[in-house]
Design a protein around this motif. Sequence first.
Motif, short mmCIF file in Angstrom:
data_model
loop_
_atom_site.label_atom_id
_atom_site.label_comp_id
_atom_site.label_asym_id
_atom_site.label_seq_id
_atom_site.Cartn_x
_atom_site.Cartn_y
_atom_site.Cartn_z
N UNK A 61 0.85 -1.19 0.00
CA UNK A 61 0.00 0.00 0.00
C UNK A 61 0.89 1.24 0.00
N UNK A 62 0.29 2.35 -0.35
CA UNK A 62 0.95 3.65 -0.21
C UNK A 62 -0.15 4.69 -0.14
N UNK A 63 0.16 5.85 0.39
CA UNK A 63 -0.86 6.88 0.54
C UNK A 63 -1.23 7.49 -0.82
N UNK A 75 7.76 8.51 -0.82
CA UNK A 75 8.37 8.26 0.48
C UNK A 75 7.88 6.94 1.07
N UNK A 76 6.60 6.62 0.84
CA UNK A 76 6.05 5.36 1.36
C UNK A 76 6.70 4.16 0.67
N UNK A 123 14.10 10.27 -0.65
CA UNK A 123 13.99 9.09 0.22
C UNK A 123 12.96 9.29 1.32
N UNK A 124 12.81 10.52 1.81
CA UNK A 124 11.86 10.79 2.88
C UNK A 124 12.30 10.22 4.21
N UNK A 125 11.43 10.39 5.20
CA UNK A 125 11.73 9.92 6.54
C UNK A 125 10.54 9.15 7.12
N UNK A 126 9.90 8.37 6.29
CA UNK A 126 8.76 7.56 6.73
C UNK A 126 9.28 6.25 7.31
N UNK A 127 8.71 5.82 8.43
CA UNK A 127 9.07 4.54 9.02
C UNK A 127 10.21 4.63 10.02
#
Length: 285
Positions: A61-63, A75-76, A123-127
């Motif tokens: 899944x992803x948002x 990012x997800x 890359x983001x900072x999710x998780x």
Amino acid sequence: MNLRFDVYQNPAQTEPGPCVVYFFGGGWMDGDYKQRTSQKAVYMRDLAELTERGLTVVSASYRLVQQAAFPACVHDAKALIRHLKAHGHEYLIDPARVGVLGNSAGAHLSAMVALTHGDPEIDGRVGDDLDQDPSVAAAVLYYGPSDLVSMARSTGARDTSGSEVDDIFASDDVGMFEVVLGYDRSRHDGRSLERLWTEGEGQDYLEVLRRFSPITHVSGAHPPILILHGGKDALVPLAHSENLYDALVDAGADATYLTYSRGAHGPSLGPEVDAFAYEFLISRL
């Protein structure tokens, strides 16, 4: 929001092995990882069969853009790869043998995972696994948009009836990328995003699209990539795949391109093309 995924694996598997992560399509605004409809389940149906050949398949899944502004979905996707690598021992996944496959918007996400790494903005900072490298070992891209700027600036009605995205883009009242980017006309004197660009404004929106276009990040340091596209695609022009392939070849990357003249925008390019894609993953992972 909790991001979820399904894991398909042969019950007889006892050692860590290769993994294919699947990202669904739907214009970043439709679809789900459960692949509940037969029209959109074509990839998961066939991918799940690869468990008999030793691959673990993850449907992610992803948002969607209605849940979080673009590029949260990128990012997800990165976060999921990091998670699978960090917890590979739990899922019997070899972190060095993770590949991605996506169709349409899912191909865009797969391409961003395969072509970019080490850029904090992307890359983001999710998780919780930010120490992990979100790179992958191979990628398969089904009719994905590679240049979001050119796609956003193109106009005209798109007949997607019968394709995997049905008619979610049939209306021209609100542009597709107005929804994707969360553009609010009321904040711009009621002007459409297209009109804003015509008048020389809205460059910040274009920069987001440029930064998150796969073709922006082409170099020779990428995993093997297979690009697939149909000649009758009414939503994503064939040029997106052709231009991406040419750029990868010019950069010295390991790239393969296959087009089917009668293929549309899914839900499949035919059993022969799909079989080629699955063999590509098996051989590269």
